[in-house]
Design a protein around this motif. Structure first.
Motif, PDB file in Angstrom:
ATOM      1  N   LEU A 320     -29.680  39.521  17.534  1.00 27.23           N
ATOM      2  CA  LEU A 320     -30.549  38.505  16.964  1.00 27.23           C
ATOM      3  C   LEU A 320     -31.066  37.599  18.076  1.00 27.23           C
ATOM      4  CD1 LEU A 320     -28.417  37.451  13.862  1.00 27.23           C
ATOM      5  CD2 LEU A 320     -30.476  38.869  13.855  1.00 27.23           C
ATOM      6  N   PRO A 321     -32.300  37.125  17.977  1.00 23.29           N
ATOM      7  CA  PRO A 321     -32.795  36.168  18.976  1.00 23.29           C
ATOM      8  C   PRO A 321     -32.172  34.793  18.747  1.00 23.29           C
ATOM      9  CG  PRO A 321     -34.478  36.615  17.331  1.00 23.29           C
ATOM     10  CD  PRO A 321     -33.346  37.546  17.033  1.00 23.29           C
ATOM     11  N   LEU A 322     -31.902  34.097  19.815  1.00 20.77           N
ATOM     12  CA  LEU A 322     -31.303  32.767  19.738  1.00 20.77           C
ATOM     13  C   LEU A 322     -32.158  31.824  18.895  1.00 20.77           C
ATOM     14  CD1 LEU A 322     -29.267  30.582  20.600  1.00 20.77           C
ATOM     15  CD2 LEU A 322     -30.570  30.337  22.734  1.00 20.77           C
ATOM     16  N   GLU A 323     -33.472  31.975  18.968  1.00 17.94           N
ATOM     17  CA  GLU A 323     -34.362  31.063  18.259  1.00 17.94           C
ATOM     18  C   GLU A 323     -34.116  31.080  16.742  1.00 17.94           C
ATOM     19  OE1 GLU A 323     -35.620  31.848  22.170  1.00 17.94           O
ATOM     20  OE2 GLU A 323     -35.280  33.286  20.530  1.00 17.94           O
ATOM     21  N   ILE A 324     -33.826  32.251  16.187  1.00 16.36           N
ATOM     22  CA  ILE A 324     -33.564  32.354  14.747  1.00 16.36           C
ATOM     23  C   ILE A 324     -32.295  31.587  14.383  1.00 16.36           C
ATOM     24  CG2 ILE A 324     -32.828  33.975  12.957  1.00 16.36           C
ATOM     25  CD1 ILE A 324     -34.816  35.951  13.948  1.00 16.36           C
ATOM     26  N   LEU A 325     -31.282  31.680  15.259  1.00 12.22           N
ATOM     27  CA  LEU A 325     -30.025  30.981  15.000  1.00 12.22           C
ATOM     28  C   LEU A 325     -30.218  29.467  15.070  1.00 12.22           C
ATOM     29  CD1 LEU A 325     -27.689  33.250  17.164  1.00 12.22           C
ATOM     30  CD2 LEU A 325     -28.083  33.366  14.695  1.00 12.22           C
ATOM     31  N   LEU A 326     -31.033  29.012  15.995  1.00 12.52           N
ATOM     32  CA  LEU A 326     -31.271  27.575  16.134  1.00 12.52           C
ATOM     33  C   LEU A 326     -32.020  27.008  14.928  1.00 12.52           C
ATOM     34  CD1 LEU A 326     -32.370  27.440  19.892  1.00 12.52           C
ATOM     35  CD2 LEU A 326     -30.147  26.802  18.938  1.00 12.52           C
ATOM     36  N   GLU A 327     -32.907  27.796  14.358  1.00  7.55           N
ATOM     37  CA  GLU A 327     -33.713  27.331  13.231  1.00  7.55           C
ATOM     38  C   GLU A 327     -32.996  27.447  11.890  1.00  7.55           C
ATOM     39  OE1 GLU A 327     -37.088  29.845  13.537  1.00  7.55           O
ATOM     40  OE2 GLU A 327     -37.854  28.893  15.372  1.00  7.55           O
ATOM     41  N   ASP A 328     -31.944  28.220  11.837  1.00  4.43           N
ATOM     42  CA  ASP A 328     -31.294  28.549  10.558  1.00  4.43           C
ATOM     43  C   ASP A 328     -30.614  27.335   9.922  1.00  4.43           C
ATOM     44  OD1 ASP A 328     -30.105  30.488   8.578  1.00  4.43           O
ATOM     45  OD2 ASP A 328     -28.277  29.652   9.474  1.00  4.43           O
ATOM     46  N   ARG A 329     -30.596  27.323   8.586  1.00  5.82           N
ATOM     47  CA  ARG A 329     -29.863  26.294   7.854  1.00  5.82           C
ATOM     48  C   ARG A 329     -28.994  26.871   6.729  1.00  5.82           C
ATOM     49  NH1 ARG A 329     -31.248  24.408  11.795  1.00  5.82           N
ATOM     50  NH2 ARG A 329     -32.238  22.385  12.235  1.00  5.82           N
ATOM     51  N   GLN A 330     -28.991  28.182   6.526  1.00  3.24           N
ATOM     52  CA  GLN A 330     -28.188  28.689   5.419  1.00  3.24           C
ATOM     53  C   GLN A 330     -27.734  30.147   5.544  1.00  3.24           C
ATOM     54  OE1 GLN A 330     -30.679  28.094   2.002  1.00  3.24           O
ATOM     55  NE2 GLN A 330     -32.116  29.743   2.551  1.00  3.24           N
ATOM     56  N   ARG A 331     -28.201  30.881   6.543  1.00  3.48           N
ATOM     57  CA  ARG A 331     -27.891  32.321   6.583  1.00  3.48           C
ATOM     58  C   ARG A 331     -26.761  32.678   7.532  1.00  3.48           C
ATOM     59  NH1 ARG A 331     -33.019  35.285   8.410  1.00  3.48           N
ATOM     60  NH2 ARG A 331     -31.601  37.059   8.173  1.00  3.48           N
ATOM     61  N   PHE A 332     -26.632  31.947   8.645  1.00  2.10           N
ATOM     62  CA  PHE A 332     -25.749  32.394   9.719  1.00  2.10           C
ATOM     63  C   PHE A 332     -24.596  31.411   9.975  1.00  2.10           C
ATOM     64  CE2 PHE A 332     -30.089  33.912  10.988  1.00  2.10           C
ATOM     65  CZ  PHE A 332     -29.874  35.253  10.657  1.00  2.10           C
ATOM     66  N   PHE A 333     -23.493  31.967  10.435  1.00  4.23           N
ATOM     67  CA  PHE A 333     -22.369  31.205  10.984  1.00  4.23           C
ATOM     68  C   PHE A 333     -22.173  31.780  12.376  1.00  4.23           C
ATOM     69  CE2 PHE A 333     -17.547  30.542  10.962  1.00  4.23           C
ATOM     70  CZ  PHE A 333     -17.649  29.207  11.326  1.00  4.23           C
ATOM     71  N   TRP A 334     -22.564  31.014  13.389  1.00  5.30           N
ATOM     72  CA  TRP A 334     -22.750  31.621  14.694  1.00  5.30           C
ATOM     73  C   TRP A 334     -21.984  30.887  15.784  1.00  5.30           C
ATOM     74  CZ3 TRP A 334     -25.999  29.430  18.697  1.00  5.30           C
ATOM     75  CH2 TRP A 334     -26.606  28.227  18.333  1.00  5.30           C
ATOM     76  N   GLN A 335     -21.654  31.648  16.816  1.00  4.25           N
ATOM     77  CA  GLN A 335     -20.856  31.137  17.931  1.00  4.25           C
ATOM     78  C   GLN A 335     -21.748  30.386  18.907  1.00  4.25           C
ATOM     79  OE1 GLN A 335     -18.945  34.156  20.278  1.00  4.25           O
ATOM     80  NE2 GLN A 335     -17.657  32.696  21.391  1.00  4.25           N
ATOM     81  N   LEU A 336     -21.453  29.110  19.099  1.00  4.67           N
ATOM     82  CA  LEU A 336     -22.247  28.251  19.975  1.00  4.67           C
ATOM     83  C   LEU A 336     -21.444  27.889  21.210  1.00  4.67           C
ATOM     84  CD1 LEU A 336     -24.603  26.338  20.677  1.00  4.67           C
ATOM     85  CD2 LEU A 336     -23.540  24.632  19.168  1.00  4.67           C
ATOM     86  N   ASP A 337     -21.968  28.225  22.355  1.00  2.00           N
ATOM     87  CA  ASP A 337     -21.326  27.880  23.618  1.00  2.00           C
ATOM     88  C   ASP A 337     -22.043  26.679  24.227  1.00  2.00           C
ATOM     89  OD1 ASP A 337     -21.152  28.389  26.828  1.00  2.00           O
ATOM     90  OD2 ASP A 337     -19.354  29.091  25.799  1.00  2.00           O
ATOM     91  N   THR A 338     -21.298  25.889  24.994  1.00  2.00           N
ATOM     92  CA  THR A 338     -21.906  24.707  25.603  1.00  2.00           C
ATOM     93  C   THR A 338     -23.055  25.081  26.546  1.00  2.00           C
ATOM     94  OG1 THR A 338     -20.145  24.742  27.272  1.00  2.00           O
ATOM     95  CG2 THR A 338     -19.874  23.242  25.420  1.00  2.00           C
TER      96      THR A 338
END
Length: 446
Positions: A320-338
């Motif tokens: 998945l592209p990072l941009e989709i994860l940043l914009e998401d509000r209800q579909r993904f539970f994603w690993q965020l690194d500093t």
């Protein structure tokens, strides 16, 4: 070496991390683990030479690769050992950091899971301390021989057996060593509240009545036995997953992210089952690679940096592209690194981030305050949850009581004196001291 058992505490006493224990009898010697203490783990590759020169790392020339030491073998102060071997209890860095500096002629043994996990952790060559000179064939990780648990290996007069224990990564083991005059148990790192608690109890059964028990004491470094404050760090793995699920249910319209220790592949496999009806679990490429290697799961993944090459075995269709994860509000539970957070400003403002045993590990860490400030500046709410990889203080003492050793030697702890031995004696070794029996048959430190 004398024709009696000698146990030498080369490293990792009166401090957390870096434990190196040697068990020797006559001309045979085995080492347990091979790392540095926590405050010396950020050194460059030549750092081991600096550590040796300063006396901070033992001069284990019987085990070190002369090619890495920049002077010829005939200048090393080697002994007349006939058999040498190293046994790795588990893959965490404070037990494995300098393995690539071992003499390739010295066999390195671990459980099958650890022999699989450690090269995976080092797939990019940035987990273990890189050797000063390339390994044979351009390998990133030296050869590790998988040893089946509870199948003793005989090295001259010493018999060594790996016994699995519960810890926060696959493959962790304690050791049971038998010499002609002693039975020695070494716990490695362990707990009772993870996915494999029955294994720790089995280790206890196998080691009851041993002559010497060498035990890790991480929890008593931070808490007095029975301190109710330690309960905040000791959710079970199952309870931790339940807390995560509850947070997802309570926040259906927010960007939801997390981080964890990527070596804990059993945790992420369990989380997938717990949240799959709520959101799609997404890992960074490195964590997805580890999960695939150790569990066989093919999980959705992303590259924090698109210039990074994809790691082997990852399904391109699941990227998945990072941009989709940043914009998401209800579909993904994603690993965020500093590393991602550094680049995106306040794009995740209003989101919720769950910190579950990822670095930095706690408020005691020097990195904790700047880490917290980074998330605050990004407008992210943070929730810290923990299921420690180490037994509670009272559980440490309960293990000692259940085994009932003739002698207790706590290591891997800054407060080893907080553990007692009701069944026998206790000695608190200093770095470099050796344990052996005196003419009256009493264990003494010299």
């Amino acid at each position: 070496m004398p024709a009696q058992t000698q146990i030498t505490f080369h490293n990792g006493v009166n401090v957390i991390g870096g434990t190196i224990v040697e068990v020797a009898y006559a001309d045979t010697s085995v080492l347990i683990d091979f790392s540095s203490e926590m405050d010396s783990m950020d050194l460059p590759p030549e750092g081991l030479l600096a550590l040796i020169a300063s006396g901070a790392f033992p001069r284990l020339y019987d085990y070190l690769d002369p090619c890495q030491l920049a002077f010829p073998e005939d200048q090393l102060a080697r002994s007349s050992l006939c058999q040498r071997a190293v046994f790795l209890t588990h893959a965490h860095l404070d037990h494995s950091l300098w393995l690539n500096w071992l003499d390739p002629a010295v066999p390195l043994y671990s459980s099958p899971a650890t022999s699989q996990l450690l090269p995976a952790l080092n797939i990019r060559g940035d987990f273990l301390a890189p050797p000063a000179h390339p390994l044979a064939g351009g390998a990133l990780t030296r050869t590790i021989t998988a040893l089946d648990p509870e199948k003793p290996l005989t090295l001259g007069p010493i018999q060594v057996e790996l016994i699995p224990v519960d810890h926060d990564l696959p493959g962790a083991c304690g050791l049971r060593l038998v010499t002609p005059d002693a039975v020695i148990a070494y716990t490695g790192d362990f707990r009772f509240h993870g996915f494999r608690s029955a294994e720790t109890w089995h280790f206890i059964d196998r080691c009851k009545g041993c002559d010497v028990l060498i035990i890790e004491g991480v929890s008593v470094s931070n808490f007095q036995p029975g301190d109710p404050a330690e309960n905040d760090d000791f959710l079970s793995e199952a309870d931790l997953a339940s807390c995560v699920r509850d947070l997802l249910l309570a926040n259906p319209q927010r960007n939801l992210s997390f981080n964890y220790h990527a070596a804990n592949t059993e945790r992420i496999a369990y989380w997938k089952d717990q949240v799959q009806d709520l959101r799609l679990l997404v890992l960074d490429a490195y964590s997805a690679y580890l999960a695939k290697t150790m569990t066989g799961l093919s999980l959705s993944w992303y590259r924090p940096d698109r210039s990074q090459k994809a790691l082997p075995g990852l399904d391109p269709a699941l990227e998945l592209p990072l941009e989709i994860l940043l914009e998401d509000r209800q579909r993904f539970f994603w690993q965020l690194d500093t590393a991602v957070l550094d680049k995106i400003g306040r794009q995740l403002s209003g989101g919720l981030y769950i910190h579950a045993d990822a670095p930095p590990l706690g408020k005691w860490s020097l990195e904790w305050e700047p880490f917290s400030q980074l998330f605050q500046s990004a407008g992210l709410e943070t929730c810290t949850l923990s299921s420690s990889g180490h037994a509670r203080t009272l559980e440490l003492q309960a293990l000692v009581d259940a085994i009932g050793p003739g002698l207790l030697c706590p290591v891997h702890s800054s407060a080893p004196d907080r553990l007692v031995n009701k069944a026998g004696g206790r000695l608190l070794p200093e770095k470099g001291q050796s344990l052996r029996k005196n003419p009256r048959g009493v264990w003494t430190l010299t």
